[in-house]
Design a protein around this motif. Sequence first.
Motif, PDB file in Angstrom:
ATOM      1  N   LEU A 295     -11.621 -17.952 -29.739  1.00 57.46           N
ATOM      2  CA  LEU A 295     -10.501 -18.857 -29.494  1.00 57.46           C
ATOM      3  C   LEU A 295     -10.538 -20.015 -30.481  1.00 57.46           C
ATOM      4  CD1 LEU A 295     -10.582 -19.095 -25.598  1.00 57.46           C
ATOM      5  CD2 LEU A 295      -8.702 -18.170 -26.956  1.00 57.46           C
ATOM      6  N   VAL A 296      -9.377 -20.411 -30.976  1.00 54.24           N
ATOM      7  CA  VAL A 296      -9.274 -21.531 -31.910  1.00 54.24           C
ATOM      8  C   VAL A 296      -8.536 -22.664 -31.205  1.00 54.24           C
ATOM      9  CG1 VAL A 296      -8.327 -22.330 -34.102  1.00 54.24           C
ATOM     10  CG2 VAL A 296      -9.287 -20.008 -33.917  1.00 54.24           C
ATOM     11  N   GLU A 297      -9.091 -23.849 -31.268  1.00 49.10           N
ATOM     12  CA  GLU A 297      -8.470 -25.007 -30.627  1.00 49.10           C
ATOM     13  C   GLU A 297      -7.212 -25.395 -31.399  1.00 49.10           C
ATOM     14  OE1 GLU A 297      -8.509 -27.662 -27.451  1.00 49.10           O
ATOM     15  OE2 GLU A 297     -10.060 -26.178 -27.911  1.00 49.10           O
ATOM     16  N   ILE A 298      -6.056 -25.346 -30.734  1.00 49.17           N
ATOM     17  CA  ILE A 298      -4.780 -25.729 -31.348  1.00 49.17           C
ATOM     18  C   ILE A 298      -4.014 -26.605 -30.360  1.00 49.17           C
ATOM     19  CG2 ILE A 298      -4.586 -23.673 -32.822  1.00 49.17           C
ATOM     20  CD1 ILE A 298      -2.689 -22.483 -30.744  1.00 49.17           C
ATOM     21  N   PRO A 299      -3.014 -27.339 -30.835  1.00 46.99           N
ATOM     22  CA  PRO A 299      -2.220 -28.162 -29.912  1.00 46.99           C
ATOM     23  C   PRO A 299      -1.517 -27.283 -28.875  1.00 46.99           C
ATOM     24  CG  PRO A 299      -1.798 -28.781 -32.198  1.00 46.99           C
ATOM     25  CD  PRO A 299      -2.600 -27.525 -32.242  1.00 46.99           C
ATOM     26  N   THR A 300      -1.273 -27.850 -27.706  1.00 51.42           N
ATOM     27  CA  THR A 300      -0.492 -27.143 -26.697  1.00 51.42           C
ATOM     28  C   THR A 300       0.966 -27.108 -27.144  1.00 51.42           C
ATOM     29  OG1 THR A 300       0.037 -29.124 -25.431  1.00 51.42           O
ATOM     30  CG2 THR A 300      -2.042 -27.995 -24.900  1.00 51.42           C
TER      31      THR A 300
ATOM     32  N   GLU B  38       9.036 -27.300 -41.327  1.00 52.34           N
ATOM     33  CA  GLU B  38       9.319 -25.870 -41.450  1.00 52.34           C
ATOM     34  C   GLU B  38       8.655 -25.112 -40.298  1.00 52.34           C
ATOM     35  OE1 GLU B  38      11.338 -24.503 -43.720  1.00 52.34           O
ATOM     36  OE2 GLU B  38      11.727 -26.557 -44.404  1.00 52.34           O
ATOM     37  N   PRO B  39       9.171 -23.891 -39.983  1.00 47.68           N
ATOM     38  CA  PRO B  39       8.546 -23.101 -38.916  1.00 47.68           C
ATOM     39  C   PRO B  39       7.051 -22.928 -39.151  1.00 47.68           C
ATOM     40  CG  PRO B  39      10.615 -22.092 -39.577  1.00 47.68           C
ATOM     41  CD  PRO B  39      10.361 -23.214 -40.562  1.00 47.68           C
ATOM     42  N   ASP B  40       6.257 -23.227 -38.135  1.00 51.06           N
ATOM     43  CA  ASP B  40       4.807 -23.188 -38.271  1.00 51.06           C
ATOM     44  C   ASP B  40       4.296 -21.799 -37.846  1.00 51.06           C
ATOM     45  OD1 ASP B  40       2.107 -23.614 -38.386  1.00 51.06           O
ATOM     46  OD2 ASP B  40       2.172 -25.575 -37.412  1.00 51.06           O
ATOM     47  N   TYR B  41       4.398 -20.854 -38.792  1.00 53.06           N
ATOM     48  CA  TYR B  41       4.010 -19.475 -38.493  1.00 53.06           C
ATOM     49  C   TYR B  41       2.515 -19.345 -38.225  1.00 53.06           C
ATOM     50  CZ  TYR B  41       8.661 -18.339 -40.297  1.00 53.06           C
ATOM     51  OH  TYR B  41      10.013 -18.268 -40.488  1.00 53.06           O
ATOM     52  N   VAL B  42       1.716 -20.172 -38.889  1.00 54.52           N
ATOM     53  CA  VAL B  42       0.265 -20.119 -38.671  1.00 54.52           C
ATOM     54  C   VAL B  42      -0.055 -20.499 -37.224  1.00 54.52           C
ATOM     55  CG1 VAL B  42      -1.959 -21.113 -39.336  1.00 54.52           C
ATOM     56  CG2 VAL B  42      -0.249 -20.576 -41.094  1.00 54.52           C
ATOM     57  N   TYR B  43       0.627 -21.522 -36.731  1.00 51.97           N
ATOM     58  CA  TYR B  43       0.437 -21.930 -35.334  1.00 51.97           C
ATOM     59  C   TYR B  43       0.884 -20.818 -34.382  1.00 51.97           C
ATOM     60  CZ  TYR B  43       1.204 -24.343 -30.897  1.00 51.97           C
ATOM     61  OH  TYR B  43       1.181 -24.685 -29.566  1.00 51.97           O
ATOM     62  N   MET B  44       2.061 -20.239 -34.642  1.00 50.25           N
ATOM     63  CA  MET B  44       2.565 -19.163 -33.776  1.00 50.25           C
ATOM     64  C   MET B  44       1.579 -18.009 -33.713  1.00 50.25           C
ATOM     65  SD  MET B  44       6.594 -18.917 -34.833  1.00 50.25           S
ATOM     66  CE  MET B  44       7.342 -20.273 -35.749  1.00 50.25           C
ATOM     67  N   GLU B  45       1.037 -17.652 -34.859  1.00 46.42           N
ATOM     68  CA  GLU B  45       0.082 -16.542 -34.907  1.00 46.42           C
ATOM     69  C   GLU B  45      -1.162 -16.844 -34.080  1.00 46.42           C
ATOM     70  OE1 GLU B  45      -2.536 -13.963 -38.181  1.00 46.42           O
ATOM     71  OE2 GLU B  45      -0.884 -15.256 -38.840  1.00 46.42           O
TER      72      GLU B  45
ATOM     73  N   ASN C 203      -4.679 -16.469 -29.252  1.00 47.11           N
ATOM     74  CA  ASN C 203      -5.394 -17.119 -28.149  1.00 47.11           C
ATOM     75  C   ASN C 203      -4.955 -16.564 -26.796  1.00 47.11           C
ATOM     76  OD1 ASN C 203      -6.790 -18.705 -29.946  1.00 47.11           O
ATOM     77  ND2 ASN C 203      -5.740 -20.612 -29.447  1.00 47.11           N
ATOM     78  N   MET C 204      -3.657 -16.353 -26.645  1.00 43.97           N
ATOM     79  CA  MET C 204      -3.141 -15.805 -25.395  1.00 43.97           C
ATOM     80  C   MET C 204      -3.722 -14.416 -25.135  1.00 43.97           C
ATOM     81  SD  MET C 204      -1.020 -17.749 -23.633  1.00 43.97           S
ATOM     82  CE  MET C 204       0.118 -16.662 -22.782  1.00 43.97           C
TER      83      MET C 204
END
Length: 361
Positions: free
Chosen positions: A186-191, A330-337, A342-343
């Motif tokens: 799991l990678v810590e990312i913003p909610t 811009e669309p944050d594709y890295v975050y979406m991925e 994580n899900m």
Amino acid sequence: MIQSLDAKTWAQLSAFGDDAPLCIKTTDSSIDGVRLIDDDEKSVPYVTHSDSNNGLARFVSPKNYEFGSDDGGCITVGLDTQTAFYQPHKFVTGRNIQVITGESLNEDVAQFMVPILRQQMTAKFNWGGNGATLGRMKCLTVMLPVTDSGEPDYAYMAEYAQQKRDAMLDKYRKYVEAHVAELGELVEIPTLDEKEWAEFPLNDIFTVGAGKRLETRNKIPGTRPFIGATDNGNGVTGFVGNDNASKDSNVLDVNYNGAPCIAFYHPYECIFTDDVKQLSLRNYKNNKFVLLFFASFFAQQRSKYSYGYKFKEKRMLRQKLMLPVDDAGEPDYVYMEQYAKNMMLRKYRQYLAFLERDAEE
């Protein structure tokens, strides 16, 4: 080693009756959907004659017990659909449901018997004037494995079903463990609430491809998934040997007709009906996790569209999408991925934990 089905002795027996292995009766609830009592607590299975989801239509309020209920540990039968499912928990039902019980009917024996019952019902009954009524069901005969004395061999049925279940669970476990290893940690990312979001027209994010009509009479038997405008089965409505210009893989499809605004991701090569559109990212390489992130967006827009107001290409291209954005807007594709990864990791680990608890019990 348990005997194979072919090596076992079988006999044709009456399914129901005084000396039969099973008993059948009409459900004790039979609640029409419009009469269901609704409140915030939804914990009771509402079983109908549907052929999917174990007959489970939805969960409803315990207040519906006032109409009657049936205990778990039984098999439900759809009168006009010839469906049969094992129900492990206390439940309420819709109309046209029969309930099968038996002194030796545990979960394993039931799972062995269900396909036998379905096969017999499908062969003898049909929708309309020849449904699986209580009277007709009581005359049903079934082929069952028997002991040396000619009695139903419940121990064999239970052991056979348990072995099949254990083999499948082992297969699932290995599949999930392999995917957990592939996904990593799991990678810590913003909610989602912590991210900045912005609105984009779908046409700025995706290119849209068209499916191609393939009439039933022209379908060739084969193994290639055929994608239709449905809301289940990941959009797969059959398998064909046909090839056409709609063939694609690693792509998202969206229904504009049928069940509109439902999206599915297809990692495999498949062809598409003309009632769906194929979406590929314009400015980012098509990616399983990014496309799965987008799939949920379309479901949230579904209430806007219907058979009379279809999700046609012009409307589709104008459809606005709220997306998480990076510092440049811009669309944050890295975050979406990573969010999708994580899900999936959480769900896979939850499933493995469930298997461990089940094994301990």
